[in-house]
Scaffold this active site. Structure first.
Site, mmCIF file in Angstrom:
data_model
loop_
_atom_site.group_PDB
_atom_site.id
_atom_site.type_symbol
_atom_site.label_atom_id
_atom_site.label_comp_id
_atom_site.label_asym_id
_atom_site.label_seq_id
_atom_site.Cartn_x
_atom_site.Cartn_y
_atom_site.Cartn_z
ATOM 1 N N ASP A 49 0.870 -1.182 0.000
ATOM 2 C CA ASP A 49 0.000 0.000 0.000
ATOM 3 C C ASP A 49 0.907 1.233 0.000
ATOM 4 O O ASP A 49 1.470 1.625 1.022
ATOM 5 C CB ASP A 49 -0.890 -0.048 1.247
ATOM 6 C CG ASP A 49 -1.843 1.137 1.353
ATOM 7 O OD1 ASP A 49 -1.510 2.222 0.836
ATOM 8 O OD2 ASP A 49 -2.905 0.970 1.971
ATOM 9 N N GLU A 141 1.455 0.769 13.412
ATOM 10 C CA GLU A 141 0.410 0.902 12.393
ATOM 11 C C GLU A 141 -0.749 0.049 12.895
ATOM 12 O O GLU A 141 -0.772 -1.148 12.720
ATOM 13 C CB GLU A 141 0.936 0.442 11.031
ATOM 14 C CG GLU A 141 0.076 0.946 9.901
ATOM 15 C CD GLU A 141 -1.181 0.125 9.700
ATOM 16 O OE1 GLU A 141 -2.168 0.321 10.461
ATOM 17 O OE2 GLU A 141 -1.174 -0.712 8.790
ATOM 18 N N GLU A 150 -10.992 -3.461 14.561
ATOM 19 C CA GLU A 150 -9.875 -4.271 15.073
ATOM 20 C C GLU A 150 -9.500 -3.893 16.508
ATOM 21 O O GLU A 150 -8.815 -4.651 17.184
ATOM 22 C CB GLU A 150 -8.618 -4.208 14.199
ATOM 23 C CG GLU A 150 -8.807 -4.726 12.790
ATOM 24 C CD GLU A 150 -7.527 -4.761 11.983
ATOM 25 O OE1 GLU A 150 -6.458 -5.030 12.538
ATOM 26 O OE2 GLU A 150 -7.622 -4.528 10.758
ATOM 27 N N HIS A 319 -5.427 0.296 0.992
ATOM 28 C CA HIS A 319 -6.075 -0.997 1.271
ATOM 29 C C HIS A 319 -7.208 -0.829 2.279
ATOM 30 O O HIS A 319 -8.024 -1.724 2.434
ATOM 31 C CB HIS A 319 -5.056 -2.038 1.752
ATOM 32 C CG HIS A 319 -4.631 -1.872 3.176
ATOM 33 N ND1 HIS A 319 -3.791 -0.865 3.600
ATOM 34 C CD2 HIS A 319 -4.958 -2.571 4.280
ATOM 35 C CE1 HIS A 319 -3.613 -0.975 4.913
ATOM 36 N NE2 HIS A 319 -4.305 -2.005 5.350
HETATM 37 C C1 LIG Z 1 -1.633 -3.616 10.769
HETATM 38 S S1 LIG Z 1 -0.338 -4.727 11.123
HETATM 39 C C2 LIG Z 1 1.103 -3.711 10.941
HETATM 40 C C3 LIG Z 1 2.383 -4.499 10.725
HETATM 41 C C4 LIG Z 1 3.635 -3.660 10.546
HETATM 42 N N1 LIG Z 1 3.892 -2.813 11.685
HETATM 43 C C5 LIG Z 1 3.523 -2.784 9.315
HETATM 44 O O1 LIG Z 1 3.347 -1.577 9.461
HETATM 45 O O2 LIG Z 1 3.590 -3.314 8.197
HETATM 46 C C6 LIG Z 1 -0.526 -4.893 12.859
HETATM 47 C C7 LIG Z 1 0.361 -5.967 13.483
HETATM 48 O O3 LIG Z 1 0.254 -5.846 14.893
HETATM 49 C C8 LIG Z 1 0.178 -7.135 15.476
HETATM 50 N N2 LIG Z 1 -0.521 -6.944 16.751
HETATM 51 C C9 LIG Z 1 -1.811 -6.532 16.929
HETATM 52 N N3 LIG Z 1 -2.099 -6.433 18.247
HETATM 53 C C10 LIG Z 1 -0.963 -6.779 18.899
HETATM 54 C C11 LIG Z 1 -0.645 -6.898 20.275
HETATM 55 N N4 LIG Z 1 -1.545 -6.630 21.222
HETATM 56 N N5 LIG Z 1 0.607 -7.278 20.621
HETATM 57 C C12 LIG Z 1 1.526 -7.562 19.650
HETATM 58 N N6 LIG Z 1 1.266 -7.501 18.332
HETATM 59 C C13 LIG Z 1 0.043 -7.115 17.957
HETATM 60 C C14 LIG Z 1 -0.562 -7.971 14.447
HETATM 61 O O4 LIG Z 1 -0.306 -9.345 14.610
HETATM 62 C C15 LIG Z 1 -0.007 -7.395 13.149
HETATM 63 O O5 LIG Z 1 1.118 -8.092 12.695
#
Ligand SMILES: C[S@@+](CC[C@H](N)C(=O)[O-])C[C@H]1O[C@@H](n2cnc3c(N)ncnc32)[C@H](O)[C@@H]1O
Length: 381
Positions: A49, A141, A150, A319
């Protein structure tokens, strides 16, 4: 309705879970929510994206003073991209926390890009992780459809309250939610889909009676309700063209990521008026989207403010797209009319990561005539 795509989501958050804002069943939450993030195809979707990537990239590299020699926490590092950029921008130490096995891939990427002395990938929920020190920057993010789907910002708030130094900065620092009145052919399409599902059901009832001697008609009401919810009362994912907006968008929520609380995002309510600026058209529904800004803090401002915008655009699609809430039937509107809206968005009782949305809207015609209020309820799934 799992398995039937209405374009609402590439992820399956639709199965009911025991999770709610009070007590989240972690096993169910992992199965319903986190599992998708363990797949590279999904991380790749986000990494492809350009609007998202350019905004985060520019926010880091145009504000290196926030990162140079600093300690950074990346909440939900996924592939590790934001942690790697933070290290490349001069961070002394980056804690990159990821709940899923994607952490293994992140570790590989960190090594392959030569920043393993700076970035420490930690597999675990941010809520459970202990860090040896407080941090200067939290980068994450966390944004879902229409910003809050979410409910990942809860985890960022938790990280901020536990680990951010009083002088620390949030990346992004601010967020806003927007709503606009729109026109779209999707309303007719969804109504046709609904009607053809009901025709199909009527044929099925007749055939079952003829062939097997059982009359299923008593279930028609339940089947109608099920299909109404699916086709007419679930918001849709769409990348709208700006010319589909038939009036001025309104900001319905503004958030300072440094001070926002979970209480404040558990339920979003807003009263606003949308001026119609297109003559003789239909109000097919409302579209919701968000933007976030990277401004640093008042104590420690950004040198270059960066914006990540997911509004309808003729060139820069994301996205996230927009969430479309269709009205059935769509009222006719004219230039000079105003739509007076009372809006609320709450977490679904069955799954705290999904949202229940309600619009009560009143059409105030330019002639001064005011039509009776109408309430429409939707799920964001
Ligand atoms: C929207 S993605 C962003 C991934 C990466 N930071 C990027 O910008 O490409 C959010 C990520 O946060 C992780 N995540 C969500 N809640 C979390 C939590 N409470 N503790 C650790 N990881 C978490 C998810 O598994 C996912 O891989």
């Amino acid at each position: 309705m799992a398995g039937r795509s209405n374009g609402a989501s590439p992820m399956d958050l639709s199965s009911p879970s025991a999770a709610n804002s009070g007590g989240v069943d972690k096993g169910v939450d992992f199965a319903n929510y986190f599992c998708t993030y363990a797949f590279l195809y999904h991380q790749k979707e986000m990494l492809s994206d350009r609007v998202r990537m350019d905004a985060y990239f520019n926010s880091v590299f145009q504000n290196k003073h926030h990162f140079h020699n600093k300690v950074v926490l990346d909440v939900g590092t996924g592939s590790g991209i934001l942690a790697i950029w933070s290290a490349q921008a001069g961070a002394r130490k980056v804690y990159a926390v990821e709940a899923t096995k994607m952490a293994d891939h992140a570790r590989q990427l960190v090594e392959a890009n030569g920043v393993m002395d700076v970035v420490e990938v930690i597999e675990g929920s941010i809520e459970d992780v202990d860090l040896p020190e407080k941090v200067d920057v939290i980068i994450s993010e966390w944004m879902g459809y229409f910003l809050l789907r979410e409910s990942m910002f809860d985890s960022v708030i938790c990280a901020r309250d536990r680990w951010l130094k009083p002088t620390g900065v949030m990346y992004p620092s601010h967020a806003r939610m927007w709503i606009a009145p729109i026109r779209s052919g999707l309303g007719d399409q969804k109504m046709n889909d609904f009607e053809s599902a009901m025709n199909d059901w009527r044929n099925f009832v007749a055939d079952t009676d003829t062939n097997y001697g059982v009359n299923m008609n008593v279930l028609t009401k339940a089947y109608r309700e099920e299909n109404q919810k699916y086709f007419l009362k679930t918001s849709l994912w769409n990348n709208l063209h700006p010319n589909q907006m038939v009036g001025t968008p309104a900001i319905i929520k503004e958030m300072d990521c440094l001070t926002a609380t979970i209480e404040e995002i558990r339920e979003v309510t807003a009263n606003f008026s949308l001026g119609i600026n297109v003559d003789r058209t239909r109000l097919s529904g409302f579209a919701g989207w968000f933007d976030v800004h990277f401004r640093g803090s008042s104590q420690n401002p950004a040198m270059h403010e960066i914006e990540l915008n997911t509004a309808p655009s003729s060139e820069d699609c994301t996205h996230w797209g927009q969430q479309v809430f269709l009205l059935h039937p769509p009222p006719r509107v004219n230039e000079g009319d105003a739509v007076i809206v009372s809006f609320s968005m709450r977490r679904s009782k069955e799954n705290h990561r999904l949202m229940d949305v309600e619009f009560t809207y009143e059409l105030q015609q330019s002639t001064g005539k005011r039509l009776p209020p109408v309430t429409s309820k939707f799920s964001i799934e």
